[in-house]
Design a protein around this motif. Structure first.
Motif, PDB file in Angstrom:
ATOM      1  N   ARG A 373       0.855  -1.185   0.000  1.00 52.41           N
ATOM      2  CA  ARG A 373       0.000   0.000   0.000  1.00 52.41           C
ATOM      3  C   ARG A 373       0.891   1.236   0.000  1.00 52.41           C
ATOM      4  O   ARG A 373       1.639   1.462   0.968  1.00 52.41           O
ATOM      5  CB  ARG A 373      -0.880   0.060   1.255  1.00 52.41           C
ATOM      6  N   ARG A 379      -2.090   0.596  -4.777  1.00 53.55           N
ATOM      7  CA  ARG A 379      -1.673  -0.750  -4.365  1.00 53.55           C
ATOM      8  C   ARG A 379      -0.854  -1.386  -5.488  1.00 53.55           C
ATOM      9  O   ARG A 379      -1.207  -1.279  -6.659  1.00 53.55           O
ATOM     10  CB  ARG A 379      -2.888  -1.618  -4.051  1.00 53.55           C
ATOM     11  N   CYS A 465       1.899  -7.366   4.490  1.00 56.93           N
ATOM     12  CA  CYS A 465       1.298  -6.051   4.710  1.00 56.93           C
ATOM     13  C   CYS A 465       0.396  -6.127   5.939  1.00 56.93           C
ATOM     14  O   CYS A 465      -0.542  -6.925   5.986  1.00 56.93           O
ATOM     15  CB  CYS A 465       0.483  -5.601   3.497  1.00 56.93           C
ATOM     16  N   GLU A 472      -6.191   2.623   3.981  1.00 59.56           N
ATOM     17  CA  GLU A 472      -5.743   3.054   2.661  1.00 59.56           C
ATOM     18  C   GLU A 472      -6.387   4.389   2.294  1.00 59.56           C
ATOM     19  O   GLU A 472      -7.522   4.683   2.639  1.00 59.56           O
ATOM     20  CB  GLU A 472      -6.135   2.010   1.611  1.00 59.56           C
TER      21      GLU A 472
END
Length: 481
Positions: A373, A379, A465, A472
Motif C-alpha cells: 500500500r 496498491r 502487509c 488506505e
C-alpha cells in the motif's frame, strides 16, 4: 520430450492375487477416476466447460436443498447447462463467498449439509493454516478425499515420478514427530497412493528444524524427490551450494504452500541441477492448478473445481490480465463453497501449446492482502526480480533470507536472516535499497537475526502487509512494484 512413464506397481488388495494386481474398492474407484482424467485432459475447452456445468448443476441443487446458508442465496431455476450464455449469466449473479462469511457461519454450522447423498461417505473436518490471521474450519466428505487423491496421482504421473523412489518432505508435522536428527519414516508416500500403488519410502522432517540440520538430514537420507515450501527449498539450495554438497539421487523438487518466485526457482534448479515443479492448492478447496508437464505455467484442474480469475467488477479476466481467484470445488457436497474468494491473485493465461484443454494460469501472484500500500493509496505487487535480489546482496553480503513487513502506510520493516551481524553502513545500504525499490516516501527500519520466524503452519511470506484496508487512502491500481 520423453513422455515414457517409469514402471508403476499396482498394489493388490485381494488375498492370493499378486499379479495382475486387483485393488480394493477405494483403489478401484481411484483407478476409475484416473482413467477418466487421462481422457478429459485432452478434451476441447468447450467440452470441459459443458461437463463442468453439468456437475455444478448437481452441486447447486444439493446446496439449495440441504445447506441452510445457500437457501435463498441461489436461484431456484437454472438454465440448461447446454445453454452456456444463459447459464453463465445466472452464475455471475451468485454472490461471492468470502472468508468472513465462512467464519460467521461456523457457530451455526449453516454451511454444512444436513445430509449427504449415498456414496459420499462420512464428514471429515480440517482447519486451514490461518495465514490471513484466523484459521477457518472446513468440512469435506470421504468422496472428496478420493478426488484429492486422484489429483495427487495425476501430478505424479504428469511429472513422471518413479513411485518406487524415496520422497523427502520438509513441512509442518505433529508434536514429537519428524524431529532431527532422524526425522520420521513411513513405508509409503501417503494415503493418496496407498490404495492403489506400491511406493517407496516417505521420509519427513519438521519445517522448524534449522537449515544446517535440514541439509545434514537431507544429505544422509539422499532422496529421489524433495517436497517443501519454496522458502525452505531456496535456503537449502544456497546452503548446499555454499557447502559444496550434492544430492546425487535427487531427480526433482516439488514446491508447495507458498508462492514460488522465479528467482527462487532459478536458484534451486541451478544449485541441484534438477527441475522444480510447483503445485497450487489449498486445504479447503484442494488442488487448484498443477504445473504443466511441458511448460512452467499451470493448468486449472477443471475436473475437480471451477476456478475463476475476475477483475474488481467481478468480470472474467482475459489472458494476460490479473485478478482475484474464486474457486468452487465440484464434489464436496458436505460443505459447498461456491464462488469462494480464497484471497489470492493470479494472471490468466492463453491456451497451452501442449494440447490440453484445461485452462491456464500464467502466474500465481500470492495473497492480495499482502500487496504493497503506497502512501497515496495506490496498491502494487511487491515482486522482486533477480536484479533486485542481487542489489540487496550487494548492499549486505551476509544476507541469507529477507522479509519486508509494511507496518504502516509510510513505514517498512526489513527483517534479514544473516550469517553475521550487519554493520551500520550495511544497514543503511539495506534501507536505501528498500526505499529505491518500494518508494522514497517510506521510513525503513532494518532488523538482522539468525533466522526469520514462520507461521504456525510453517509458511513464510517474503512480503507481509499489516496495514488495514480502511487505512488506505484510495483504491489505486494493481501494478507491479
Amino acid at each position: 520430450m520423453d513422455r515414457c512413464l517409469p514402471p508403476l506397481e499396482l498394489a493388490s488388495a485381494v488375498p492370493g492375487i499378486a499379479w495382475p494386481a486387483l485393488p480394493g474398492p477405494s483403489g478401484a474407484a481411484l483407478l476409475a477416476i484416473l482413467f477418466q482424467l487421462e481422457q478429459t485432459q485432452w478434451w476441447p475447452a468447450e467440452r470441459l466447460r459443458l461437463a463442468q456445468r453439468r456437475q455444478l448443476a448437481a452441486l447447486l441443487a444439493h446446496a439449495r436443498d440441504h445447506v441452510p446458508f445457500w437457501r435463498g442465496r441461489l436461484p431456484q431455476d437454472w438454465p440448461d447447462p447446454a445453454d452456456e450464455a444463459a447459464w453463465e449469466a445466472t452464475w455471475q449473479a451468485v454472490p461471492i463467498l468470502r472468508r468472513e462469511d465462512i467464519q460467521a457461519a461456523e457457530a451455526s454450522e449453516a454451511l454444512l449439509a444436513d445430509a449427504l447423498p449415498p456414496g459420499h461417505g462420512e464428514y471429515r473436518e480440517i482447519f486451514t493454516s490461518g495465514s490471513t490471521g484466523r484459521p477457518i474450519r472446513a468440512v469435506r466428505s470421504q468422496l472428496w478425499e478420493l478426488v484429492w487423491s486422484a489429483f495427487t496421482i495425476r501430478d505424479h504421473l504428469w511429472h513422471r515420478r518413479d513411485l518406487a523412489g524415496t520422497l523427502a518432505v520438509i513441512r509442518e508435522s505433529g508434536a514429537g514427530k519428524a524431529m532431527y536428527p532422524e526425522g520420521d519414516t513411513a513405508d509409503g508416500w501417503g494415503f493418496s497412493s496407498a490404495a492403489l500403488f506400491e511406493t517407496g519410502r516417505l521420509v519427513s522432517l519438521n519445517v522448524t528444524t534449522p537449515v544446517a540440520q535440514q541439509l545434514d538430514w537431507l544429505v544422509r537420507r539422499d532422496p529421489d524427490y524433495l517436497l517443501s515450501h519454496p522458502s525452505i527449498l531456496a535456503r537449502l539450495a544456497t546452503a548446499s551450494r555454499e557447502a559444496g554438497l550434492r544430492l546425487p539421487r535427487l531427480r526433482q523438487v516439488v514446491a508447495i504452500s507458498e508462492t514460488l518466485r522465479p528467482e527462487a526457482r532459478a536458484a534451486i534448479e541451478a544449485a541441484w541441477g534438477v527441475p522444480v515443479v510447483d503445485v497450487y492448492s489449498s486445504r479447503e478447496a484442494g488442488y487448484l492448478a498443477l504445473q504443466c508437464p511441458d511448460h512452467p505455467h499451470f493448468h486449472i484442474q477443471s475436473e475437480g473445481l471451477r476456478l475463476e480469475v475476475v477483475d474488481e467488477d467481478g468480470q472474467p479476466c482475459a489472458p494476460g490480465e490479473t485478478g482475484r481467484v474464486l474457486v468452487t470445488p465440484l464434489h464436496n457436497l458436505a460443505m459447498p463453497l461456491i464462488r469462494y474468494d480464497i484471497g489470492d491473485a493470479a494472471e490468466a493465461g492463453a491456451p497451452c501449446p501442449c494440447g490440453r484443454g484445461l485452462p491456464v494460469l500464467r502466474r500465481i501472484l500470492g495473497r492480495r492482502q499482502n500487496m504493497l500500500r503506497l502512501p497515496n493509496g495506490e496498491r502494487r505487487w511487491p515482486l522482486l526480480s533477480s536484479s533486485d535480489i542481487g542489489a540487496l546482496l550487494a548492499a549486505a553480503p551476509p544476507v541469507l533470507q529477507h522479509q519486508v513487513i509494511q507496518t504502516a502506510a509510510d513505514r517498512l520493516h526489513v527483517r534479514l536472516a544473516v550469517a553475521r551481524p550487519l554493520g551500520p553502513a550495511e544497514e543503511e545500504a539495506v534501507a536505501a535499497w528498500a526505499r529505491a525499490k518500494f518508494g522514497e516516501a517510506f521510513a525503513v527500519a532494518v532488523q538482522a537475526m539468525p533466522e526469520l520466524p514462520r507461521t504456525a503452519a510453517g509458511k513464510f511470506e517474503d512480503f507481509v502487509c499489516q496495514v488495514a484496508e480502511d487505512a488506505e487512502a484510495g483504491s489505486g491500481s494493481g501494478g507491479l512494484a
